[in-house]
Design an enzyme around this catalytic site. Structure first.
Site, mmCIF file in Angstrom:
data_model
loop_
_atom_site.group_PDB
_atom_site.id
_atom_site.type_symbol
_atom_site.label_atom_id
_atom_site.label_comp_id
_atom_site.label_asym_id
_atom_site.label_seq_id
_atom_site.Cartn_x
_atom_site.Cartn_y
_atom_site.Cartn_z
ATOM 1 N N SER A 1 0.909 -1.114 -0.103
ATOM 2 C CA SER A 1 0.086 -0.002 0.031
ATOM 3 C C SER A 1 0.862 1.341 0.106
ATOM 4 O O SER A 1 1.912 1.304 0.688
ATOM 5 C CB SER A 1 -0.751 0.009 1.167
ATOM 6 O OG SER A 1 -1.658 1.013 1.497
ATOM 7 N N LYS B 1 -3.315 2.275 -2.252
ATOM 8 C CA LYS B 1 -2.949 3.286 -1.486
ATOM 9 C C LYS B 1 -4.036 3.180 -0.102
ATOM 10 O O LYS B 1 -5.253 3.086 -0.490
ATOM 11 C CB LYS B 1 -2.629 4.688 -1.976
ATOM 12 C CG LYS B 1 -2.889 5.731 -1.012
ATOM 13 C CD LYS B 1 -1.194 6.094 -0.542
ATOM 14 C CE LYS B 1 -1.120 6.964 0.586
ATOM 15 N NZ LYS B 1 0.079 6.752 1.289
ATOM 16 N N GLY C 1 1.700 10.907 5.184
ATOM 17 C CA GLY C 1 0.725 11.036 6.074
ATOM 18 C C GLY C 1 -0.565 10.771 5.303
ATOM 19 O O GLY C 1 -1.527 11.554 5.398
ATOM 20 N N ASN D 1 -5.481 -0.599 7.621
ATOM 21 C CA ASN D 1 -4.278 0.077 7.997
ATOM 22 C C ASN D 1 -4.372 0.541 9.467
ATOM 23 O O ASN D 1 -5.144 1.624 9.702
ATOM 24 C CB ASN D 1 -3.883 0.981 7.212
ATOM 25 C CG ASN D 1 -2.577 1.656 7.362
ATOM 26 O OD1 ASN D 1 -1.782 1.464 8.537
ATOM 27 N ND2 ASN D 1 -2.206 2.742 7.064
ATOM 28 N N CYS E 1 -0.359 3.343 10.698
ATOM 29 C CA CYS E 1 0.510 4.235 10.117
ATOM 30 C C CYS E 1 1.417 5.286 10.989
ATOM 31 O O CYS E 1 0.784 5.677 11.976
ATOM 32 C CB CYS E 1 -0.389 5.284 9.328
ATOM 33 S SG CYS E 1 0.279 6.654 8.449
ATOM 34 N N LYS F 1 -3.396 -4.745 9.257
ATOM 35 C CA LYS F 1 -2.109 -4.508 8.897
ATOM 36 C C LYS F 1 -1.308 -4.017 10.201
ATOM 37 O O LYS F 1 -1.902 -3.121 10.609
ATOM 38 C CB LYS F 1 -1.916 -3.477 7.847
ATOM 39 C CG LYS F 1 -0.497 -3.275 7.601
ATOM 40 C CD LYS F 1 -0.381 -2.548 6.112
ATOM 41 C CE LYS F 1 1.161 -2.554 5.707
ATOM 42 N NZ LYS F 1 1.489 -1.736 4.560
ATOM 43 N N ILE G 1 4.954 -6.146 7.691
ATOM 44 C CA ILE G 1 4.840 -5.169 8.876
ATOM 45 C C ILE G 1 4.718 -3.956 8.042
ATOM 46 O O ILE G 1 5.176 -3.790 6.688
ATOM 47 C CB ILE G 1 5.920 -5.234 9.782
ATOM 48 C CG1 ILE G 1 7.350 -5.010 8.703
ATOM 49 C CG2 ILE G 1 6.077 -6.453 10.585
ATOM 50 C CD1 ILE G 1 8.568 -4.910 9.677
ATOM 51 N N GLY H 1 12.233 -0.684 3.399
ATOM 52 C CA GLY H 1 13.222 -1.083 2.557
ATOM 53 C C GLY H 1 13.967 -2.298 3.127
ATOM 54 O O GLY H 1 13.528 -2.803 3.891
HETATM 55 C C1 LIG Z 1 6.128 6.245 0.676
HETATM 56 C C2 LIG Z 1 5.424 5.148 1.353
HETATM 57 C C3 LIG Z 1 4.026 5.616 1.443
HETATM 58 C C4 LIG Z 1 3.222 4.291 2.026
HETATM 59 N N1 LIG Z 1 1.941 4.519 2.387
HETATM 60 C C5 LIG Z 1 1.336 3.486 2.952
HETATM 61 C C6 LIG Z 1 -0.314 3.548 3.084
HETATM 62 O O1 LIG Z 1 -0.924 4.514 2.677
HETATM 63 N N2 LIG Z 1 -0.735 2.504 3.732
HETATM 64 C C7 LIG Z 1 -0.016 1.579 4.292
HETATM 65 O O2 LIG Z 1 -0.826 0.775 4.869
HETATM 66 N N3 LIG Z 1 1.347 1.331 4.402
HETATM 67 C C8 LIG Z 1 2.055 2.425 3.705
HETATM 68 N N4 LIG Z 1 3.468 2.328 3.589
HETATM 69 C C9 LIG Z 1 3.864 1.028 3.888
HETATM 70 C C10 LIG Z 1 3.892 0.024 3.007
HETATM 71 O O3 LIG Z 1 2.780 -0.609 2.385
HETATM 72 C C11 LIG Z 1 5.065 -1.092 3.413
HETATM 73 O O4 LIG Z 1 4.400 -1.825 4.531
HETATM 74 C C12 LIG Z 1 6.027 -0.886 4.029
HETATM 75 O O5 LIG Z 1 6.896 0.193 3.061
HETATM 76 C C13 LIG Z 1 7.329 -1.878 4.017
HETATM 77 O O6 LIG Z 1 7.640 -2.587 2.906
HETATM 78 P P1 LIG Z 1 8.862 -2.117 2.019
HETATM 79 O O7 LIG Z 1 9.945 -2.182 2.833
HETATM 80 O O8 LIG Z 1 8.796 -3.179 0.897
HETATM 81 O O9 LIG Z 1 8.364 -0.669 1.644
HETATM 82 C C14 LIG Z 1 3.956 3.386 2.699
HETATM 83 C C15 LIG Z 1 5.388 3.016 2.392
HETATM 84 C C16 LIG Z 1 6.017 3.986 1.805
HETATM 85 C C17 LIG Z 1 7.505 3.968 1.566
#
Ligand SMILES: Cc1cc2nc3c(=O)[nH]c(=O)nc-3n(C[C@H](O)[C@H](O)[C@H](O)COP(=O)(O)O)c2cc1C
Length: 315
Positions: free
Chosen positions: A22, A46, A73, A129, A132, A167, A193, A219
């Site tokens: 997301s 998203k 946010g 979610n 956040c 989540k 996570i 990341g």
């Molecule tokens: C720029 C950005 C925006 C994100 N927006 C959301 C969001 O709107 N809702 C949500 O549940 N997680 C959000 N996340 C978290 C990601 O969905 C994910 O759970 C988290 O980044 C870990 O995965 P990754 O390491 O592959 O990025 C966001 C992450 C990033 C980097």
């Protein structure tokens, strides 16, 4: 040799386990020039909130060692806009859709669930979610009172027959205890996570490199933490698990499958390599062929604990 990547989550059948985390894949067709959406197992949107949210002012992302910090946010155009503008797009696309939702109260969570329940021909599941790090109401601080999480899940469950994934993030407290409780309140699966809160300082300005003091770390830096939680949740509860946290290439993807992940949600990697999901999908297939694995069912959850006595999963 063809490899069967079919993934079944309760009554939902996906052609493969690769999806997007997301908030990291735009809101509809932004990645269409790089990714053939129809090849994805599913799309996770998203996070959608009841009202539009402008998100935090810039700067709200920065790169850090092995990852990034974000303080977006929950910027989004709100529920009504999503229904009007995006649902028709996803209906036409025909790829399984998991809508991420967040509310500022149990009532809002319920309203979101009730609304999406009307679109069960397009929406296959909700990812709730609860974690956040970048908003006050409804965010990770707010949800630290576990009752609020449980009220949110109860409200969602009351309003929909859709599959529900909660989540979670270690920022909320004991992930396993919370997972147990949300599953008892009607969640069908767990998504682990969300980001972990971190900080990065501009040494000249002596202040944060992003608009807030802290942001969500994502990341490769968080991959070992995510892998641990995916493994533990799957082992303890045996429920469907969406994995996110540093899935950057096919090797990461295979690790998460071995740990027991049902879905692999690729996040930050999309910013580094917009075709990351496609490369990961290809890599999983090549790996399976080389290993003479006919179906990913043979890998999923195949982790062998070092502690061969079988208990293995220490908290
Ligand atoms: C720029 C950005 C925006 C994100 N927006 C959301 C969001 O709107 N809702 C949500 O549940 N997680 C959000 N996340 C978290 C990601 O969905 C994910 O759970 C988290 O980044 C870990 O995965 P990754 O390491 O592959 O990025 C966001 C992450 C990033 C980097």
């Amino acid at each position: 040799m063809s490899v069967d990547l079919t993934t079944r989550i309760k009554n939902l059948k996906l052609k493969n386990p690769v999806t997007v985390a997301s908030g990291t894949f735009g809101t509809s067709d932004e990645y269409a020039g790089y990714v053939d959406y129809k090849k994805l197992g599913a799309i996770i949107t998203k996070t959608i909130t009841v009202r539009p949210r402008p998100g935090n002012p810039m700067p709200r992302i920065c790169e850090v060692s092995s990852g990034m910090l974000n303080a977006i946010g929950l910027q989004n155009k709100g529920l009504a806009d999503f229904i009007e503008q995006k649902i028709p797009y996803f209906r036409k696309l025909g790829v399984p859709l998991i809508v991420s939702i967040a509310g500022e109260s149990a009532g809002e969570f319920g309203l979101l669930a009730k609304t999406f329940d009307r679109f069960r021909s397009v929406v296959n599941a909700l990812e709730v979610n609860l974690s956040c790090p970048n908003v006050e109401s409804g965010g990770v601080n707010f949800m630290k009172k576990q009752k609020r999480i449980l009220d949110a899940i109860k409200a969602v469950r009351c309003q929909t027959k859709l599959l529900i994934f909660a989540k979670l993030s270690p920022e909320l407290g004991d992930v396993l205890e919370i997972a147990d409780n949300v599953l008892k309140r009607g969640a069908d699966g767990i998504s682990v996570i969300n980001t972990l809160r971190g900080m990065s300082i501009d040494i000249n300005g002596r202040t944060s490199r992003i608009v807030r003091d802290f942001g969500g770390l994502s990341g490769p830096a968080i991959k070992p933490v995510a892998l641990r939680y995916v493994y533990q949740v799957k082992k303890e509860f045996g429920v469907p698990v969406i994995a996110s946290g540093g899935i950057s290439d096919w090797r990461d993807a295979v690790e998460f499958l071995i740990a027991g992940a049902d879905l692999l949600a690729v996040g930050t990697s999309n910013f580094v390599e917009p075709r990351a999901t496609m490369e990961i999908l290809k890599g999983i297939r090549v790996f399976c062929r080389k290993e003479k694995i006919k179906s990913i069912k043979e890998i999923r959850g195949s982790y062998r604990p070092r502690d061969q006595k079988g208990k293995g999963c220490s908290r």
